[in-house]
Design a protein around this motif. Structure first.
Motif, PDB file in Angstrom:
ATOM      1  N   TYR A  85       0.785  -1.166   0.062  1.00 54.89           N
ATOM      2  CA  TYR A  85      -0.178   0.065  -0.133  1.00 54.89           C
ATOM      3  C   TYR A  85       0.804   1.228  -0.102  1.00 54.89           C
ATOM      4  CZ  TYR A  85      -3.863  -3.145   0.750  1.00 54.89           C
ATOM      5  OH  TYR A  85      -4.796  -4.259   0.861  1.00 54.89           O
ATOM      6  N   SER A  86       2.230   1.113  -0.182  1.00 55.25           N
ATOM      7  CA  SER A  86       3.092   2.323  -0.467  1.00 55.25           C
ATOM      8  C   SER A  86       2.892   3.227   0.573  1.00 55.25           C
ATOM      9  CB  SER A  86       2.749   3.021  -1.699  1.00 55.25           C
ATOM     10  OG  SER A  86       2.960   2.254  -2.713  1.00 55.25           O
ATOM     11  N   VAL A  87       3.010   2.605   1.935  1.00 52.72           N
ATOM     12  CA  VAL A  87       3.003   3.384   3.174  1.00 52.72           C
ATOM     13  C   VAL A  87       4.102   4.485   3.303  1.00 52.72           C
ATOM     14  CG1 VAL A  87       3.037   3.307   5.778  1.00 52.72           C
ATOM     15  CG2 VAL A  87       1.520   1.608   4.364  1.00 52.72           C
ATOM     16  N   PRO A  88       3.972   5.599   3.493  1.00 53.38           N
ATOM     17  CA  PRO A  88       5.015   6.625   3.393  1.00 53.38           C
ATOM     18  C   PRO A  88       5.929   6.813   4.971  1.00 53.38           C
ATOM     19  CG  PRO A  88       2.867   7.754   3.429  1.00 53.38           C
ATOM     20  CD  PRO A  88       2.554   6.333   3.586  1.00 53.38           C
ATOM     21  N   LEU A  89       5.291   6.510   5.762  1.00 48.43           N
ATOM     22  CA  LEU A  89       6.019   6.423   7.153  1.00 48.43           C
ATOM     23  C   LEU A  89       5.698   5.229   7.822  1.00 48.43           C
ATOM     24  CD1 LEU A  89       7.864   7.866   9.280  1.00 48.43           C
ATOM     25  CD2 LEU A  89       5.532   9.041   9.634  1.00 48.43           C
ATOM     26  N   ILE A  90       6.599   4.479   8.692  1.00 49.28           N
ATOM     27  CA  ILE A  90       6.356   3.570   9.566  1.00 49.28           C
ATOM     28  C   ILE A  90       7.154   3.953  10.726  1.00 49.28           C
ATOM     29  CG2 ILE A  90       6.786   1.203  10.305  1.00 49.28           C
ATOM     30  CD1 ILE A  90       7.015   0.624   7.056  1.00 49.28           C
ATOM     31  N   LYS A  91       6.525   3.972  11.915  1.00 43.05           N
ATOM     32  CA  LYS A  91       7.045   4.789  13.011  1.00 43.05           C
ATOM     33  C   LYS A  91       6.624   3.721  14.355  1.00 43.05           C
ATOM     34  CE  LYS A  91       7.853   8.930  15.554  1.00 43.05           C
ATOM     35  NZ  LYS A  91       7.890   8.348  17.021  1.00 43.05           N
ATOM     36  N   VAL A  92       7.785   3.480  15.168  1.00 39.98           N
ATOM     37  CA  VAL A  92       7.423   3.056  16.542  1.00 39.98           C
ATOM     38  C   VAL A  92       7.051   3.857  17.328  1.00 39.98           C
ATOM     39  CG1 VAL A  92       8.601   1.696  18.270  1.00 39.98           C
ATOM     40  CG2 VAL A  92       9.415   1.302  16.126  1.00 39.98           C
ATOM     41  N   THR A  93       5.729   3.815  18.151  1.00 46.07           N
ATOM     42  CA  THR A  93       5.025   4.490  19.125  1.00 46.07           C
ATOM     43  C   THR A  93       5.737   4.604  20.382  1.00 46.07           C
ATOM     44  OG1 THR A  93       3.331   3.237  19.954  1.00 46.07           O
ATOM     45  CG2 THR A  93       2.927   4.090  17.589  1.00 46.07           C
TER      46      THR A  93
END
Length: 803
Positions: free
Chosen positions: A583-591
């Motif tokens: 899905y071409s996710v622009p940002l992956i971040k650990v919360t």
């Protein structure tokens, strides 16, 4: 009969208040069109600082929600700017190539923030503090950066600084003068205020002139005129405002500093009016809300051909709470050779008072710390009273005589909304009003800033005499009703009410369909009272909860899969990586809650993404259990005394999806070193030798609050029992949208301990929460399995976030 066409340019407080005044006089006379540049209904800009500080939400500061426009047949065009006024043909033209005709045009374009034109002012990281977009920019910046600088030590700058402190940033306030708020305070009060704010964590750089904003593309620092430099990641310009007159000027309407108007707010162009911060009346541009409302009232009377004296100007007064410190000023505040003063200074109690007298008449005043005399001073200064009258009033107050008893009926109680003593007394007698909320609903007194609420209470007591009951001064759940939370919950139980519309109809709601504040609250209360019978009304939920994802400012969503206790597996990580690619996710971040957040997901992709993930929702958007954060515990840590991960996973699997009044966060730390931050959670568990300590009421957000030690237990089973009892008692007793930190302080920790000390009570509470948990469902499985839900929510445009 053809209705007269009114067009309002500007959907702010002054303009919409003018429309309200027109509707009061003749609700059926006009066809009204409103253009607003922001994509929101009319909101209270004064309360923006509370949004930034985290005290409230946009929906809470909304003055007139979407329903109000519909109820009054008003055509609102949000997010649409008027670009030109054709005064000859009486047409307004917009950015969306719309042309709308008018019979009467009201310009209420407000003001623009003054951006100091120093080198570097255009860099990323430089912002004003004027609207919701500015708030969002500061909140987002605080998530990545820690050093902030606010240019301007006036009210706006100090409010911004307080908000940035709450967001966890280090804050410098840069001010050109040698004391704060020099337009409202004198040197003594300004320096007292600085001293108090320094205690809160603000740093002040006084007598500093900004010469340059440093950095390449993004701000990195500030250089001052004296050569000194500081590092900073964010610059907030709060150095003043200027009237927004460009549209009027380009349309041939007379402009000086503001749009020139007469006492009826008419411009030099026929049938064109101006009101609010963009208007200049008798050489003065007003920036406070009370004068703007007075202008709207005078203008509405003139448009409706009602006999009225017109607007004659205002004596400016300011009653404020700056970061918890009360200040007040009115009229003249600077002494000269022709003035005399009455002064009181108490450094120990942090109180200061100065009253200015000119030619024996009351001319101005400054109060700091104790502002209880503010309304009295405003009244006396407005009528240029002799100083002897003030001294006499002070003697009466000392003897216990009520201030409201000595006021004339024509004197204002609520300056923000122009409500006089006589208006309120008449409303109390004619409508049988007995509470502040009833007075607010009937007259609008205390509707805006709330500063006049004590006077309204005094006036109720004075008017009703022995019939006034202080115990009835409850807080209604919203403006649609006079009923409190407890009264609504009791009525639902006693009358067997089963859905929100029924509650509104049976309990006599003032508005058809309620509002964005009461609909979610009623939906929660009904579900809490009847968990196995009530069918959740998704249309009564906030947009994030309806869509099961956090909506971002660009209209995309974030997705957070559940990871019990923050523990994951290689298989789940592969799933997340695969959907991120697909899905071409622009940002992956650990919360901060030990979860993985996928940002920038399109609405239409959400169902497919969750189907591919095949993981439960992490409820990062819900009023429910968000996360249980854990440390690695005794399995790996040499300091760990307990198995924190196993307990955290058990807690999260047990209580996931349960509805709560507000978001609920938990943590389990294996030892007092508290690596999982258990001391700032709604419920935190800390391992000690031989057992566990439970802490409650913590908040690690904008209002940091350390959790209180609730109890000590020996076994995991006892932990689960106490959590279930505490959570259910909070579910049943708290007001909707009340965090545990606020609830614990309101009802008292000792009271909660006393209630939950009884084993039978704990068992009953656990039985009720188990019943509620028995009917919870995984939301994304429901969405994936329901073609109807997918079409309704994910394949159509969302109208608004609260409608």
């Amino acid at each position: 009969m053809t209705k007269e066409k009114i067009v309002l340019i500007g959907n702010g407080m002054a303009g919409v208040r003018s429309i309200e005044e027109l509707l009061k006089i003749d609700p059926n006379r006009f066809h009204i069109t409103i253009f607003g540049e922001e994509p929101y209904p009319n909101y209270n800009r004064i309360q923006l600082s509370k949004v930034l500080q985290g005290d409230t939400t946009i929906s809470d500061i909304t003055l007139n929600d979407w329903n109000w426009y519909e109820d009054h047949n008003i055509q609102l065009y949000p997010g649409e700017k008027v670009t030109r006024v054709d005064t000859e043909n009486k047409l307004v033209h917009t950015t969306k190539e719309r042309a709308v005709a008018y019979d009467k045009l009201i310009i209420a374009t407000g003001s623009l923030p003054f951006i100091i034109p120093v080198p570097g002012h255009e860099k990323e990281g430089v912002t004003a503090f004027r609207d919701i977009k500015d708030c969002e920019k500061m909140i987002n910046t605080s998530k990545e950066y820690k050093k902030a600088s606010v240019i301007g030590g006036g009210l706006l700058g100090l409010e911004a600084a307080r908000g940035l402190l709450n967001l966890g940033m280090d804050v410098n306030v840069i001010h050109l003068a040698d004391f704060l708020m020099e337009r409202q305070l004198d040197g003594t009060a300004g320096k007292m205020l600085q001293k108090e704010l320094e205690k809160q964590g603000m740093t002040f750089l006084m007598n500093k002139q900004t010469a340059e904003i440093l950095g390449e593309d993004r701000v990195e620092g500030i250089r001052f005129g004296d050569g000194e430099q500081i590092e900073t990641d964010l610059v907030v310009m709060a150095a003043g405002i200027r009237p927004n007159t460009s549209l009027a000027k380009e349309s041939g309407i007379a402009v000086n500093r503001g749009i020139l108007v007469n006492d009826y707010m008419e411009t030099n162009t026929p049938d064109v009016y101006a009101v609010g911060e963009c208007a200049e009346h008798r050489g003065v541009v007003y920036g406070l809300v009370a004068p703007l409302y007075e202008q709207g009232k005078a203008m509405a009377a003139h448009i409706c051909n009602e006999p009225a004296a017109g607007y004659e100007g205002s004596v400016l007064s300011t009653q404020l709470k700056v970061s918890g410190v009360d200040v007040f000023s009115v009229g003249e505040i600077v002494e000269d050779e022709e003035t005399k003063t009455i002064k009181m200074f108490d450094d120990w109690k942090g109180m200061y008072k100065k009253v200015l007298i000119r030619d024996g008449k009351m001319a101005g005043a400054v109060l700091f710390g104790d502002t209880s005399e503010g309304n009295k001073l405003l009244r006396l200064i407005n009528k240029k009273a002799d100083v002897e009258e003030y001294i006499g009033a002070a003697e009466e107050a000392a003897s216990g005589t009520s201030l409201v008893a000595s006021m004339d009926d024509s004197e204002l109680i609520c300056g923000c909304n122009g409500v006089s003593k006589g208006d309120i007394v008449c409303a109390i007698k004619e409508n049988g009003l007995t509470t502040v909320d009833e007075v607010k609903g009937c007259t609008s007194a205390s509707r805006s800033c709330g500063g006049c609420k004590p006077l309204v209470v005094d006036l109720l007591a004075h008017t009703l005499g022995d019939g006034f009951d202080t115990s009835t001064q409850k807080e209604a759940i919203c403006g649609c009703t006079i009923l409190s939370r407890d009264e609504v919950v009791e009525a639902i139980r006693e009358k067997g009410l089963s859905h929100t519309r029924e509650v509104m109809n049976v309990l006599g709601w003032n508005t058809d369909g309620g509002c964005s504040k009461c609909r979610p609250a009623l939906n929660y209360y009904l579900g809490m009272i009847k968990p196995t019978e009530y069918e959740d009304e998704k249309e009564s939920r906030f947009v994030n909860e309806r869509m099961h994802g956090n909506i971002q400012k660009d209209g995309t969503y974030s997705v957070v899969p559940r990871m019990y206790g923050g523990v994951t597996s290689a298989e789940d990580l592969r799933k997340i990586a695969d959907v991120a690619d697909k899905y071409s996710v622009p940002l992956i971040k650990v919360t901060g809650g030990q979860r993985i957040d996928l940002f920038g997901v399109k609405k239409e992709d959400l169902p497919g993404m969750w189907a591919d993930l095949d993981m439960p929702s992490g409820y990062a958007y819900g009023k429910t259990l968000r996360t249980v954060k854990t440390c690695v515990g005794e399995s790996f840590c040499r300091f760990g005394t307990q198995d924190s991960m196993s307990l955290g996973v058990r807690m999260e699997k047990k209580f996931e999806r349960i509805g709560t009044p507000h978001k609920f966060k938990m943590a389990v730390s294996a030892c007092p070193r508290n690596c999982a931050e258990s001391g700032i959670k709604d419920l935190g568990v800390v391992g000690v030798d031989g057992g566990w300590e439970l802490y409650v009421g913590g908040n690690g957000g904008t209002h940091l609050r350390a959790a209180d030690l609730f109890c000590k237990v020996k076994t995991d089973e006892e932990v689960m029992e106490m959590i279930g009892a505490f959570m259910q008692y909070y579910r049943e007793d708290a007001v909707y949208l009340e965090r545990t930190s606020v609830w614990v302080e309101r009802v008292g920790l000792d009271h909660i301990k006393e209630v939950l000390a009884d084993k039978a009570t704990r068992d009953a509470l656990n039985a009720r929460i188990d019943e509620a948990l028995s009917v919870t469902k995984e939301p994304w499985k429901e969405v994936i399995d329901s073609e109807k839900t997918r079409k309704e929510l994910y394949e159509t445009e969302l109208v608004s976030a609260t409608k």
